[in-house]
Design a protein around this motif. Structure first.
Motif, PDB file in Angstrom:
ATOM      1  N   SER A  27      85.882 -60.858 -57.880  1.00 58.63           N
ATOM      2  CA  SER A  27      84.786 -60.561 -56.960  1.00 58.63           C
ATOM      3  C   SER A  27      83.893 -59.428 -57.444  1.00 58.63           C
ATOM      4  O   SER A  27      82.856 -59.165 -56.869  1.00 58.63           O
ATOM      5  CB  SER A  27      85.354 -60.187 -55.585  1.00 58.63           C
ATOM      6  N   GLY A  28      84.291 -58.730 -58.500  1.00 55.42           N
ATOM      7  CA  GLY A  28      83.500 -57.623 -58.989  1.00 55.42           C
ATOM      8  C   GLY A  28      83.746 -56.334 -58.218  1.00 55.42           C
ATOM      9  O   GLY A  28      82.870 -55.478 -58.147  1.00 55.42           O
ATOM     10  N   LEU A  29      84.920 -56.187 -57.638  1.00 56.26           N
ATOM     11  CA  LEU A  29      85.225 -54.980 -56.864  1.00 56.26           C
ATOM     12  C   LEU A  29      86.290 -54.093 -57.503  1.00 56.26           C
ATOM     13  O   LEU A  29      86.426 -52.934 -57.128  1.00 56.26           O
ATOM     14  CB  LEU A  29      85.699 -55.365 -55.454  1.00 56.26           C
ATOM     15  N   GLY A  30      87.048 -54.588 -58.436  1.00 57.31           N
ATOM     16  CA  GLY A  30      88.184 -53.853 -58.993  1.00 57.31           C
ATOM     17  C   GLY A  30      87.822 -52.498 -59.571  1.00 57.31           C
ATOM     18  O   GLY A  30      88.431 -51.479 -59.225  1.00 57.31           O
ATOM     19  N   LEU A  31      86.839 -52.447 -60.456  1.00 53.95           N
ATOM     20  CA  LEU A  31      86.465 -51.175 -61.066  1.00 53.95           C
ATOM     21  C   LEU A  31      85.788 -50.250 -60.066  1.00 53.95           C
ATOM     22  O   LEU A  31      85.958 -49.033 -60.131  1.00 53.95           O
ATOM     23  CB  LEU A  31      85.555 -51.403 -62.272  1.00 53.95           C
ATOM     24  N   THR A  32      85.037 -50.822 -59.128  1.00 54.98           N
ATOM     25  CA  THR A  32      84.407 -50.013 -58.079  1.00 54.98           C
ATOM     26  C   THR A  32      85.475 -49.310 -57.253  1.00 54.98           C
ATOM     27  O   THR A  32      85.395 -48.098 -57.018  1.00 54.98           O
ATOM     28  CB  THR A  32      83.548 -50.898 -57.148  1.00 54.98           C
ATOM     29  N   LEU A  33      86.476 -50.063 -56.820  1.00 52.93           N
ATOM     30  CA  LEU A  33      87.552 -49.481 -56.010  1.00 52.93           C
ATOM     31  C   LEU A  33      88.367 -48.463 -56.800  1.00 52.93           C
ATOM     32  O   LEU A  33      88.720 -47.400 -56.289  1.00 52.93           O
ATOM     33  CB  LEU A  33      88.453 -50.578 -55.462  1.00 52.93           C
ATOM     34  N   ALA A  34      88.669 -48.789 -58.051  1.00 53.44           N
ATOM     35  CA  ALA A  34      89.442 -47.869 -58.883  1.00 53.44           C
ATOM     36  C   ALA A  34      88.713 -46.541 -59.036  1.00 53.44           C
ATOM     37  O   ALA A  34      89.309 -45.465 -58.914  1.00 53.44           O
ATOM     38  CB  ALA A  34      89.711 -48.490 -60.247  1.00 53.44           C
ATOM     39  N   ARG A  35      87.403 -46.593 -59.277  1.00 54.86           N
ATOM     40  CA  ARG A  35      86.625 -45.359 -59.444  1.00 54.86           C
ATOM     41  C   ARG A  35      86.535 -44.589 -58.125  1.00 54.86           C
ATOM     42  O   ARG A  35      86.661 -43.363 -58.109  1.00 54.86           O
ATOM     43  CB  ARG A  35      85.229 -45.666 -59.976  1.00 54.86           C
ATOM     44  N   GLN A  36      86.335 -45.271 -57.020  1.00 57.70           N
ATOM     45  CA  GLN A  36      86.255 -44.588 -55.725  1.00 57.70           C
ATOM     46  C   GLN A  36      87.570 -43.883 -55.394  1.00 57.70           C
ATOM     47  O   GLN A  36      87.564 -42.742 -54.912  1.00 57.70           O
ATOM     48  CB  GLN A  36      85.895 -45.576 -54.615  1.00 57.70           C
ATOM     49  N   ILE A  37      88.684 -44.535 -55.651  1.00 56.74           N
ATOM     50  CA  ILE A  37      89.992 -43.927 -55.384  1.00 56.74           C
ATOM     51  C   ILE A  37      90.212 -42.723 -56.296  1.00 56.74           C
ATOM     52  O   ILE A  37      90.646 -41.655 -55.843  1.00 56.74           O
ATOM     53  CB  ILE A  37      91.117 -44.965 -55.542  1.00 56.74           C
ATOM     54  N   ALA A  38      89.900 -42.886 -57.581  1.00 51.63           N
ATOM     55  CA  ALA A  38      90.068 -41.774 -58.524  1.00 51.63           C
ATOM     56  C   ALA A  38      89.200 -40.584 -58.120  1.00 51.63           C
ATOM     57  O   ALA A  38      89.666 -39.435 -58.114  1.00 51.63           O
ATOM     58  CB  ALA A  38      89.725 -42.230 -59.942  1.00 51.63           C
ATOM     59  N   ARG A  39      87.944 -40.840 -57.761  1.00 51.29           N
ATOM     60  CA  ARG A  39      87.044 -39.753 -57.377  1.00 51.29           C
ATOM     61  C   ARG A  39      87.469 -39.093 -56.072  1.00 51.29           C
ATOM     62  O   ARG A  39      87.282 -37.890 -55.894  1.00 51.29           O
ATOM     63  CB  ARG A  39      85.609 -40.259 -57.297  1.00 51.29           C
ATOM     64  N   ALA A  40      88.056 -39.855 -55.164  1.00 56.21           N
ATOM     65  CA  ALA A  40      88.549 -39.285 -53.908  1.00 56.21           C
ATOM     66  C   ALA A  40      89.687 -38.298 -54.158  1.00 56.21           C
ATOM     67  O   ALA A  40      89.942 -37.419 -53.336  1.00 56.21           O
ATOM     68  CB  ALA A  40      89.018 -40.395 -52.974  1.00 56.21           C
ATOM     69  N   HIS A  41      90.336 -38.432 -55.316  1.00 49.94           N
ATOM     70  CA  HIS A  41      91.432 -37.542 -55.683  1.00 49.94           C
ATOM     71  C   HIS A  41      90.995 -36.517 -56.736  1.00 49.94           C
ATOM     72  O   HIS A  41      91.848 -35.891 -57.381  1.00 49.94           O
ATOM     73  CB  HIS A  41      92.618 -38.352 -56.191  1.00 49.94           C
ATOM     74  N   GLY A  42      89.695 -36.373 -56.932  1.00 48.05           N
ATOM     75  CA  GLY A  42      89.180 -35.379 -57.873  1.00 48.05           C
ATOM     76  C   GLY A  42      89.155 -35.829 -59.314  1.00 48.05           C
ATOM     77  O   GLY A  42      88.994 -35.013 -60.219  1.00 48.05           O
ATOM     78  N   GLY A  43      89.286 -37.114 -59.554  1.00 51.70           N
ATOM     79  CA  GLY A  43      89.295 -37.640 -60.921  1.00 51.70           C
ATOM     80  C   GLY A  43      88.150 -38.597 -61.168  1.00 51.70           C
ATOM     81  O   GLY A  43      87.120 -38.537 -60.507  1.00 51.70           O
ATOM     82  N   ASP A  44      88.352 -39.512 -62.098  1.00 49.86           N
ATOM     83  CA  ASP A  44      87.318 -40.492 -62.423  1.00 49.86           C
ATOM     84  C   ASP A  44      87.927 -41.613 -63.267  1.00 49.86           C
ATOM     85  O   ASP A  44      89.022 -41.477 -63.807  1.00 49.86           O
ATOM     86  CB  ASP A  44      86.181 -39.840 -63.202  1.00 49.86           C
ATOM     87  N   VAL A  45      87.203 -42.706 -63.381  1.00 45.24           N
ATOM     88  CA  VAL A  45      87.522 -43.793 -64.297  1.00 45.24           C
ATOM     89  C   VAL A  45      86.346 -43.895 -65.253  1.00 45.24           C
ATOM     90  O   VAL A  45      85.193 -43.970 -64.826  1.00 45.24           O
ATOM     91  CB  VAL A  45      87.731 -45.143 -63.561  1.00 45.24           C
ATOM     92  N   LEU A  46      86.637 -43.877 -66.545  1.00 44.00           N
ATOM     93  CA  LEU A  46      85.598 -43.895 -67.565  1.00 44.00           C
ATOM     94  C   LEU A  46      85.702 -45.156 -68.418  1.00 44.00           C
ATOM     95  O   LEU A  46      86.805 -45.648 -68.669  1.00 44.00           O
ATOM     96  CB  LEU A  46      85.723 -42.661 -68.461  1.00 44.00           C
ATOM     97  N   TYR A  47      84.554 -45.649 -68.856  1.00 43.56           N
ATOM     98  CA  TYR A  47      84.488 -46.829 -69.721  1.00 43.56           C
ATOM     99  C   TYR A  47      83.958 -46.418 -71.084  1.00 43.56           C
ATOM    100  O   TYR A  47      83.035 -45.616 -71.188  1.00 43.56           O
ATOM    101  CB  TYR A  47      83.560 -47.889 -69.118  1.00 43.56           C
ATOM    102  N   GLU A  48      84.533 -47.007 -72.116  1.00 45.28           N
ATOM    103  CA  GLU A  48      84.051 -46.787 -73.471  1.00 45.28           C
ATOM    104  C   GLU A  48      84.239 -48.075 -74.261  1.00 45.28           C
ATOM    105  O   GLU A  48      85.329 -48.666 -74.225  1.00 45.28           O
ATOM    106  CB  GLU A  48      84.858 -45.656 -74.113  1.00 45.28           C
ATOM    107  N   PRO A  49      83.179 -48.547 -74.943  1.00 49.20           N
ATOM    108  CA  PRO A  49      83.359 -49.749 -75.764  1.00 49.20           C
ATOM    109  C   PRO A  49      84.286 -49.433 -76.937  1.00 49.20           C
ATOM    110  O   PRO A  49      84.297 -48.321 -77.449  1.00 49.20           O
ATOM    111  CB  PRO A  49      81.946 -50.090 -76.237  1.00 49.20           C
ATOM    112  N   ARG A  50      85.069 -50.402 -77.333  1.00 56.37           N
ATOM    113  CA  ARG A  50      86.004 -50.228 -78.439  1.00 56.37           C
ATOM    114  C   ARG A  50      85.412 -50.844 -79.694  1.00 56.37           C
ATOM    115  O   ARG A  50      84.858 -51.949 -79.645  1.00 56.37           O
ATOM    116  CB  ARG A  50      87.317 -50.913 -78.084  1.00 56.37           C
ATOM    117  N   SER A  51      85.486 -50.134 -80.804  1.00 57.23           N
ATOM    118  CA  SER A  51      84.948 -50.673 -82.057  1.00 57.23           C
ATOM    119  C   SER A  51      85.699 -51.952 -82.414  1.00 57.23           C
ATOM    120  O   SER A  51      86.909 -52.033 -82.258  1.00 57.23           O
ATOM    121  CB  SER A  51      85.064 -49.650 -83.182  1.00 57.23           C
TER     122      SER A  51
END
Length: 64
Positions: A27-51
């Protein structure tokens, strides 16, 4: 991941064009929810392309 989608992938209901054409379900919600939960706890989810292809996601949470 198509180039230029690095921050869009965290938007609600965003799905890269490639995932739609390959029949990948979701549905396109997984990363949104993961980031919201992480930020609610003072953290974050980061994306980086892999070579060489693929993606790398990092979950950062503070140590209390």
């Amino acid at each position: 991941m198509p180039p230029g989608c690095g921050q869009k992938i965290f938007e609600q209901f965003y799905r890269a064009h490639d995932s739609l054409s390959n029949g990948i379900q979701g549905s396109g919600l997984g990363l949104t929810l993961a980031r919201q939960i992480a930020r609610a706890h003072g953290g974050d989810v980061l994306y980086e392309p892999r070579s060489g292809g693929g993606s790398c996601f990092t979950l950062k949470l503070p140590i209390l």
